[in-house]
Design an enzyme around this catalytic site. Structure first.
Site, mmCIF file in Angstrom:
data_model
loop_
_atom_site.group_PDB
_atom_site.id
_atom_site.type_symbol
_atom_site.label_atom_id
_atom_site.label_comp_id
_atom_site.label_asym_id
_atom_site.label_seq_id
_atom_site.Cartn_x
_atom_site.Cartn_y
_atom_site.Cartn_z
ATOM 1 N N ASP A 129 48.154 -35.468 -104.840
ATOM 2 C CA ASP A 129 46.728 -35.569 -104.510
ATOM 3 C C ASP A 129 45.996 -35.100 -105.766
ATOM 4 O O ASP A 129 45.832 -33.900 -105.979
ATOM 5 C CB ASP A 129 46.405 -34.686 -103.307
ATOM 6 C CG ASP A 129 44.933 -34.711 -102.939
ATOM 7 O OD1 ASP A 129 44.276 -35.743 -103.174
ATOM 8 O OD2 ASP A 129 44.431 -33.693 -102.414
ATOM 9 N N GLU A 146 47.431 -40.516 -104.531
ATOM 10 C CA GLU A 146 46.226 -40.907 -103.803
ATOM 11 C C GLU A 146 45.316 -41.690 -104.738
ATOM 12 O O GLU A 146 45.016 -41.247 -105.846
ATOM 13 C CB GLU A 146 45.502 -39.688 -103.242
ATOM 14 C CG GLU A 146 44.364 -40.096 -102.317
ATOM 15 C CD GLU A 146 43.761 -38.935 -101.576
ATOM 16 O OE1 GLU A 146 44.283 -38.591 -100.507
ATOM 17 O OE2 GLU A 146 42.787 -38.366 -102.093
ATOM 18 N N ASP A 198 44.641 -29.033 -100.564
ATOM 19 C CA ASP A 198 45.208 -30.010 -101.512
ATOM 20 C C ASP A 198 46.709 -30.182 -101.281
ATOM 21 O O ASP A 198 47.241 -31.286 -101.394
ATOM 22 C CB ASP A 198 44.965 -29.557 -102.966
ATOM 23 C CG ASP A 198 43.525 -29.177 -103.221
ATOM 24 O OD1 ASP A 198 42.758 -30.049 -103.634
ATOM 25 O OD2 ASP A 198 43.183 -28.004 -102.984
#
Length: 175
Positions: free
Chosen positions: A7, A65, A138
């Protein structure tokens, strides 16, 4: 299949590894860079940490992502730069990369592409049978991304393989 998921973020970059055969977490963490350092040093630090995770966990695929849209241009730039670093690290390690949007991740994990962060976190905890929700968010987001890839990636790959097979068949018929 072992999935390492990232991420991307410049200050905090979530990272997680899951094993698809038994849907268990192998590792989770947050990569950090100092706001005091220049951008190139920060990116180099993140790159070094990503490569450590690649070496340590030997993933079959890296899920990143996809930078979708955000209001703050500085945040988008940092996120996109870290995603680029992750893409490069994967390519140089000869590891397949897949990208999923935040709404794809939310939909895969919770059933709704508009799920809230706490809903995603609760489902990650439940799916991976964790005693507690990983912090900060996160880290949880990275695990959600890995789960998304395991659940969606196999189907997407079968579709891509079937499409490629059909293209080859049609080319052979034309010859």
């Amino acid at each position: 299949m072992r999935v390492l998921a990232i991420d991307p973020g410049l200050t905090r970059c979530g990272i997680g590894v899951i094993e698809s055969t038994n849907m268990c977490m192998v590792g989770v963490g947050v990569l950090k860079s100092s706001v005091e350092d220049s951008i190139e040093i920060r990116l180099m630090d993140i790159d070094s940490q990503i490569r450590e995770w690649i070496t340590l966990h030997n993933p079959d695929v890296i899920a990143i992502e996809r930078v979708f849209s955000q209001q703050n241009l500085r945040t988008v730039m940092g996120t996109a730069q870290v995603a680029g670093v992750a893409l490069l690290a994967a390519a140089q390690s000869n590891i397949k990369v897949v990208m999923h949007t935040p709404s794809e991740v939310k939909a895969a994990v919770t059933g709704s592409g508009r799920a809230k962060k706490d809903q995603v976190a609760q489902m990650v905890q439940k799916i991976l049978k964790l005693e507690s929700i990983p912090k900060p968010v996160d880290a949880t987001d990275a695990l959600a991304l890995a789960i998304c890839h395991v659940w969606r990636g196999a189907g997407n790959q079968r579709i891509a393989d079937a499409t490629q097979k059909e293209k080859k068949r049609l080319l052979a018929l034309r010859s």
